[in-house]
Design an enzyme around this catalytic site. Sequence first.
Site, mmCIF file in Angstrom:
data_model
loop_
_atom_site.group_PDB
_atom_site.id
_atom_site.type_symbol
_atom_site.label_atom_id
_atom_site.label_comp_id
_atom_site.label_asym_id
_atom_site.label_seq_id
_atom_site.Cartn_x
_atom_site.Cartn_y
_atom_site.Cartn_z
ATOM 1 N N ARG A 138 -27.996 -75.101 25.837
ATOM 2 C CA ARG A 138 -28.696 -73.822 25.711
ATOM 3 C C ARG A 138 -28.229 -72.788 26.744
ATOM 4 O O ARG A 138 -28.936 -71.827 27.016
ATOM 5 C CB ARG A 138 -30.200 -74.044 25.875
ATOM 6 N N CYS A 157 -19.591 -54.790 21.886
ATOM 7 C CA CYS A 157 -18.556 -55.423 21.055
ATOM 8 C C CYS A 157 -18.505 -56.917 21.367
ATOM 9 O O CYS A 157 -18.747 -57.747 20.506
ATOM 10 C CB CYS A 157 -17.206 -54.768 21.308
ATOM 11 N N ARG A 183 -18.264 -58.959 17.886
ATOM 12 C CA ARG A 183 -18.513 -58.472 16.524
ATOM 13 C C ARG A 183 -17.341 -57.666 15.985
ATOM 14 O O ARG A 183 -17.112 -57.596 14.782
ATOM 15 C CB ARG A 183 -19.789 -57.625 16.477
ATOM 16 N N SER A 184 -16.580 -57.023 16.893
ATOM 17 C CA SER A 184 -15.535 -56.085 16.487
ATOM 18 C C SER A 184 -14.527 -55.961 17.615
ATOM 19 O O SER A 184 -14.913 -55.977 18.785
ATOM 20 C CB SER A 184 -16.176 -54.726 16.192
ATOM 21 N N ASP A 186 -10.736 -53.811 18.640
ATOM 22 C CA ASP A 186 -9.517 -53.024 18.518
ATOM 23 C C ASP A 186 -8.416 -53.887 19.144
ATOM 24 O O ASP A 186 -8.294 -53.983 20.363
ATOM 25 C CB ASP A 186 -9.711 -51.710 19.274
#
Length: 282
Positions: A138, A157, A183-184, A186
């Site tokens: 955990r 991000c 999540r994203s 570049d």
Amino acid sequence: MSLADRLFIDMCSDIIENGCSTEGEKVRPVWEDGTPAYTIKKFGVVNRYDLTKEFPAITLRRTALKSAFDEILWIWQKKSNNIKDLNSHIWDSWADEEGSIGKAYGYQLGVKHQYREGMMDQVDRVLYDLKENPYSRRIMTNIYVHQDLHEMNLYPCAYSMTFNVTQEKGGGQLILNGVLNQRSQDVLAANNWNVCQYALLLMMIAQVSDMKAGQLLHVIADAHIYDRHIPIVKELIRRPAYDAPKVWLNPQVKDFYQFTVEDLHVEDYVTGPQIKNIPIAV
């Protein structure tokens, strides 16, 4: 060629050859001239780096390791959301006139929560558990806090780190591993920057927990290359690559909050030329 170079080349080639284009779709980011910033993207990119074998800095071009380290200290150690506490200008576009980026990144790590053991923030909870209960499943952080998103100048991000401890065969040293969820990303501007940052974070936390840094698993939901970056990336991944640099931290530091940028040491970092003035979509 370093393993990080090979992973980066393979990832970029896969995105360019097999990715999905967002051209013509509704997208949030724009270029400086107001043009929509389209991408070619892949869903669910997963890369694994073994810090026991090498430090995962690419050599195709130089990653500014000192600046990357300064930013991860800003977020995880200073727990700051103000760019005045940061020595680079990478966050300037998202800061208000006071320098704040809102209730984002370091702010969330510094919020104290009530646990059975008392009030702690997320970083101190990680440090506590690794000392007191290292085999817990955990041990993790999360800064994507929905009730605060409207007060963040940029949604996180890289939003979650999960720590997991293993042991060398034969009852040897404890190994600290981590999963970075993003999540994203570049890919040109930020991929190796983030990888190196969280490798250094893993090294710091392992050192103060009397462990050895092991594997960093990097999970990216939306790994994308912007349309204006594609020619740059194609040139970059054709370059010659070199061996990984030697990177270590000052072994005298035993308190997470005592690390400074000067405690990062880099040797034999041979790279291709830097790419200057990369356009950034905002």
